[in-house]
Structure formats: structure tokens, C-alpha cells
Design a protein around this motif. Structure first.
Motif, short mmCIF file in Angstrom:
data_model
loop_
_atom_site.label_atom_id
_atom_site.label_comp_id
_atom_site.label_asym_id
_atom_site.label_seq_id
_atom_site.Cartn_x
_atom_site.Cartn_y
_atom_site.Cartn_z
N PHE A 142 -0.65 -18.57 -54.33
CA PHE A 142 0.40 -17.69 -54.90
C PHE A 142 -0.29 -17.29 -56.18
CE2 PHE A 142 0.80 -21.85 -56.46
CZ PHE A 142 1.01 -21.69 -57.95
N ASN A 143 0.29 -15.89 -56.72
CA ASN A 143 0.04 -15.62 -58.19
C ASN A 143 1.00 -15.94 -59.11
OD1 ASN A 143 -0.62 -14.02 -60.41
ND2 ASN A 143 -0.57 -12.13 -59.50
N GLN A 144 0.72 -16.79 -60.06
CA GLN A 144 1.74 -17.51 -61.01
C GLN A 144 2.14 -16.21 -61.96
OE1 GLN A 144 -1.61 -17.71 -61.40
NE2 GLN A 144 -1.89 -17.07 -63.31
N ALA A 145 1.48 -15.30 -62.03
CA ALA A 145 2.12 -14.17 -62.97
C ALA A 145 2.99 -13.28 -62.39
CB ALA A 145 0.83 -13.06 -63.31
N SER A 146 3.06 -13.20 -61.09
CA SER A 146 3.96 -12.63 -60.20
C SER A 146 5.12 -13.22 -60.08
CB SER A 146 3.25 -12.27 -58.70
OG SER A 146 2.34 -11.49 -58.71
N MET A 147 5.00 -14.51 -59.81
CA MET A 147 6.12 -15.44 -59.82
C MET A 147 6.95 -15.25 -61.22
SD MET A 147 5.07 -18.92 -57.53
CE MET A 147 6.62 -19.21 -57.18
N LEU A 148 6.29 -15.64 -62.26
CA LEU A 148 6.80 -15.38 -63.57
C LEU A 148 7.70 -14.19 -63.68
CD1 LEU A 148 4.07 -17.03 -65.76
CD2 LEU A 148 6.43 -17.96 -65.12
N ALA A 149 7.18 -12.85 -63.38
CA ALA A 149 7.69 -11.66 -63.56
C ALA A 149 8.86 -11.33 -62.51
CB ALA A 149 6.39 -10.62 -62.93
N ARG A 150 9.07 -12.07 -61.18
CA ARG A 150 10.10 -12.12 -60.34
C ARG A 150 11.05 -12.76 -61.02
NH1 ARG A 150 6.37 -13.46 -55.07
NH2 ARG A 150 4.97 -11.85 -55.16
N TRP A 151 10.86 -13.88 -61.59
CA TRP A 151 11.96 -14.63 -62.24
C TRP A 151 12.59 -14.10 -63.44
CZ3 TRP A 151 8.17 -19.61 -61.61
CH2 TRP A 151 8.51 -20.11 -60.23
N LEU A 152 11.73 -13.45 -64.28
CA LEU A 152 12.04 -12.70 -65.61
C LEU A 152 12.84 -11.54 -65.03
CD1 LEU A 152 9.10 -12.85 -67.82
CD2 LEU A 152 11.02 -14.27 -68.15
N SER A 153 12.54 -10.79 -63.95
CA SER A 153 13.23 -9.94 -63.33
C SER A 153 14.79 -10.14 -63.13
CB SER A 153 12.51 -9.14 -62.37
OG SER A 153 13.12 -8.30 -62.00
N ALA A 154 14.67 -11.23 -62.36
CA ALA A 154 15.84 -11.83 -61.75
C ALA A 154 16.89 -12.06 -62.95
CB ALA A 154 15.85 -12.70 -60.93
N SER A 155 16.15 -12.72 -63.98
CA SER A 155 17.10 -13.30 -65.22
C SER A 155 17.58 -12.10 -66.20
CB SER A 155 16.44 -14.10 -65.93
OG SER A 155 16.38 -15.42 -65.30
N LEU A 156 16.74 -11.07 -66.52
CA LEU A 156 16.92 -10.03 -67.38
C LEU A 156 17.25 -8.78 -66.84
CD1 LEU A 156 13.67 -10.63 -69.50
CD2 LEU A 156 16.13 -11.29 -70.01
N ASN A 157 17.34 -8.65 -65.38
CA ASN A 157 17.70 -7.32 -64.76
C ASN A 157 16.70 -6.05 -65.03
OD1 ASN A 157 19.35 -5.75 -63.09
ND2 ASN A 157 20.64 -4.90 -64.53
N ILE A 158 15.37 -6.57 -65.09
CA ILE A 158 14.42 -5.51 -65.31
C ILE A 158 13.41 -5.40 -64.11
CG2 ILE A 158 12.56 -4.96 -66.73
CD1 ILE A 158 13.62 -6.40 -69.06
N PRO A 159 13.23 -4.21 -63.52
CA PRO A 159 12.25 -4.14 -62.32
C PRO A 159 11.13 -4.81 -62.44
CG PRO A 159 13.48 -2.19 -62.68
CD PRO A 159 13.72 -2.93 -63.99
N CYS A 160 10.74 -5.54 -61.42
CA CYS A 160 9.41 -6.13 -61.30
C CYS A 160 8.43 -5.17 -60.32
CB CYS A 160 9.44 -7.34 -60.85
SG CYS A 160 7.75 -8.10 -60.50
N ASP A 161 7.34 -4.47 -60.89
CA ASP A 161 6.59 -3.65 -60.18
C ASP A 161 5.21 -4.20 -60.28
OD1 ASP A 161 5.30 -1.45 -58.95
OD2 ASP A 161 6.18 0.04 -60.17
N GLU A 162 4.82 -4.63 -58.67
CA GLU A 162 3.55 -5.26 -58.42
C GLU A 162 2.76 -4.38 -57.87
OE1 GLU A 162 3.87 -9.41 -56.72
OE2 GLU A 162 6.01 -9.17 -56.85
N THR A 163 2.92 -3.07 -57.74
CA THR A 163 2.32 -2.25 -57.21
C THR A 163 1.24 -1.29 -58.08
OG1 THR A 163 3.83 -0.52 -57.22
CG2 THR A 163 3.75 -1.89 -55.45
N LEU A 164 1.40 -1.55 -59.42
CA LEU A 164 0.61 -0.61 -60.31
C LEU A 164 -0.61 -0.72 -60.48
CD1 LEU A 164 3.53 -0.03 -63.15
CD2 LEU A 164 3.17 1.24 -61.08
N LEU A 165 -1.06 -2.33 -60.46
CA LEU A 165 -2.25 -2.69 -60.82
C LEU A 165 -2.72 -3.45 -59.63
CD1 LEU A 165 -1.65 -3.93 -64.36
CD2 LEU A 165 -2.99 -1.95 -63.79
N LYS A 166 -4.20 -3.34 -59.43
CA LYS A 166 -5.06 -4.20 -58.82
C LYS A 166 -6.43 -4.67 -59.35
CE LYS A 166 -6.93 -0.26 -56.13
NZ LYS A 166 -7.16 0.64 -54.85
N ARG A 167 -6.57 -5.93 -58.54
CA ARG A 167 -7.88 -6.39 -59.16
C ARG A 167 -8.89 -5.95 -58.11
NH1 ARG A 167 -8.38 -11.48 -63.00
NH2 ARG A 167 -10.61 -11.27 -63.46
#
Length: 246
Positions: A142-167
Motif C-alpha cells: 500500500f501507499n501510505q500517502a494515498s491512504m492518508l489522502a483518502r482519509w483526509l478527503s473523506a473528513s474534509l470533503n476535498i477530492p483526492c486525485d491519485e491520477t495526476l502524478l506518477k513515479r
């Protein structure tokens, strides 16, 4: 045919469940699983650089590094310095897959961000997790940053976009390198997803810990060069300068 055993009692209801502190095991006063005493004792970030959140001896200052070489991001928001027990909780979440610890820290970060939004901080258009190298993602699962972003998204009602950047390159682990080596390590490590909607958007990068800021700067530079109107960084903890007390 009944698939479940007969049971007449109450089922588990999360909203009515009594929470216990994940740190000390005592009953928690609120819905968040941490007691007031343990929350108070967390290493809350005090006076810090207004841009990169580096701990400083006085309020309202900007560190020398940010003055000499302004970073491409606008500012870093972090509730804590990287000290006990936050460092232990992050490590157990990140390397031990102890997700409840990560979820707890994300809830507290969301509360901190909401307070800042209510004060004057601009809400971003989207949360963007720092992408993880493919090899490390396979190893960790798992990606810990993605999990944090999803949890923040749910709490703050801000969209989480995991498609913009890639390594696009696997690199050595950043924590094993010195500051200059971290920057070299990240050269050409990231890329934008073709056609990603970035122009004119206010984006917030999400990660667990900010150390030298090399990763955040590399990603913010990519986003700003693609037309983002502003890039902020949200993370759980900020490390002090080597040798400084936490």
C-alpha cells in the motif's frame, strides 16, 4: 436456509461504540480513539518557518533556506514535529501496516486543517498523494500517502486525485540519504500523467513526513510548471534540523 447464526442482541454500531485510546488504552472522551491526556502530550509543532514548517525559535519567521531559495510550494502544514510517539505511530503504520494508527493521525491532521481553513487557509481543489515507487509498493502492499489522502478527503470533503502524478523511476529510500543526495536521487523520478487536469488548480500534496523537502519540491515544481495556480503540502510531521532538539 439461514446463512447467519440466530442472534437477537444489538449489532456493532461504530457511531455508538465507546472508543479507547490507541496509545494508553484508557477510555477516550471523544469519538477519536485517543484520550485527552495523550493528545495533549503529542509533540505538537510550535514556532516554525511560515513556508516549510521547519521548527524555529520564534513565531512569524521564515527560515534562511526558504529566504535564499524559495520553494515552488506555497506552504507546509504539519501538526507535529517528528518525535515520540508520533514517529513510532508513523513507523508502525508505514512499515508495519498498523492502519488504525495512520487513521488516527489522519483524523487529527484533518481537525488541524479544518481549524486552519476556518481561520483563513485556502482550501485546495484536490489532495494529491505523493506517488510510491512500484517496487516499494509491491513490497509494502500500500501507499501510505494515498491512504492518508483518502482519509483526509473523506473528513474534509476535498477530492483526492491519485491520477495526476506518477513515479517513473525506482530510487533509493530517501531516509538513507543526505540532503544533497536526496535532490540528486529524485532527478527525473517523477512525471505528470499525460493530459492530467492541472492548469489553474490549487493542489495540496499529501505525505507522511517532511524532512529536507526534496520530494515535495520536485513534485511541486512539476505541478507549477504544468500550470497549477498554487501547491501546498500537508503532512503528519516535520523533522527538525539535525542536532536540534525535538
Amino acid at each position: 436456509m439461514r446463512c447467519q447464526p440466530r442472534y437477537e442482541g444489538p449489532v456493532y454500531i461504530w457511531l455508538k461504540n465507546k472508543q479507547f485510546c490507541l496509545l494508553c488504552g484508557e477510555a477516550a472522551e471523544e469519538a477519536t480513539p485517543i484520550c485527552m491526556a495523550c493528545e495533549t502530550e503529542l509533540p505538537w509543532l510550535g514556532d516554525h518557518c511560515q513556508t516549510c514548517a521547519l521548527p524555529l525559535p520564534a513565531a512569524g519567521l521564515t527560515c534562511g533556506q526558504c529566504l535564499q531559495h524559495p520553494p515552488p510550494f506555497e506552504q507546509v502544514i504539519a501538526p507535529w514535529t517528528y518525535g515520540f510517539p508520533v514517529d513510532s505511530l508513523i513507523t508502525r503504520f508505514k512499515h508495519g501496516a498498523k492502519w488504525p494508527f495512520g487513521h488516527l493521525l489522519a483524523e487529527l491532521l484533518a481537525q488541524s486543517l479544518q481549524y486552519r481553513f476556518d481561520e483563513s487557509l485556502q482550501r485546495p481543489d484536490a489532495l494529491v498523494p505523493v506517488p510510491l515507487a512500484a517496487k516499494r509498493l509491491r513490497q509494502r502492499g500500500f501507499n501510505q500517502a494515498s491512504m492518508l489522502a483518502r482519509w483526509l478527503s473523506a473528513s474534509l470533503n476535498i477530492p483526492c486525485d491519485e491520477t495526476l502524478l506518477k513515479r517513473v523511476q525506482d530510487t533509493s529510500a530517501q531516509q538513507e540519504l543526505k540532503a544533497d543526495d536526496r535532490k540528486k536521487n529524485l532527478l527525473n523520478a517523477f512525471a505528470l500523467t499525460p493530459g492530467a487536469p492541472i492548469k489553474g488548480r490549487h493542489l495540496a500534496l499529501v505525505d507522511d513526513v517532511l524532512t529536507t523537502g526534496a520530494t515535495a519540491q520536485a513534485l511541486a515544481r512539476l505541478l507549477m510548471s504544468a500550470g497549477a495556480s498554487r501547491v501546498d503540502v500537508y503532512c503528519l510531521a516535520r523533522t527538525p534540523k539535525p542536532g536540534d532538539a525535538v
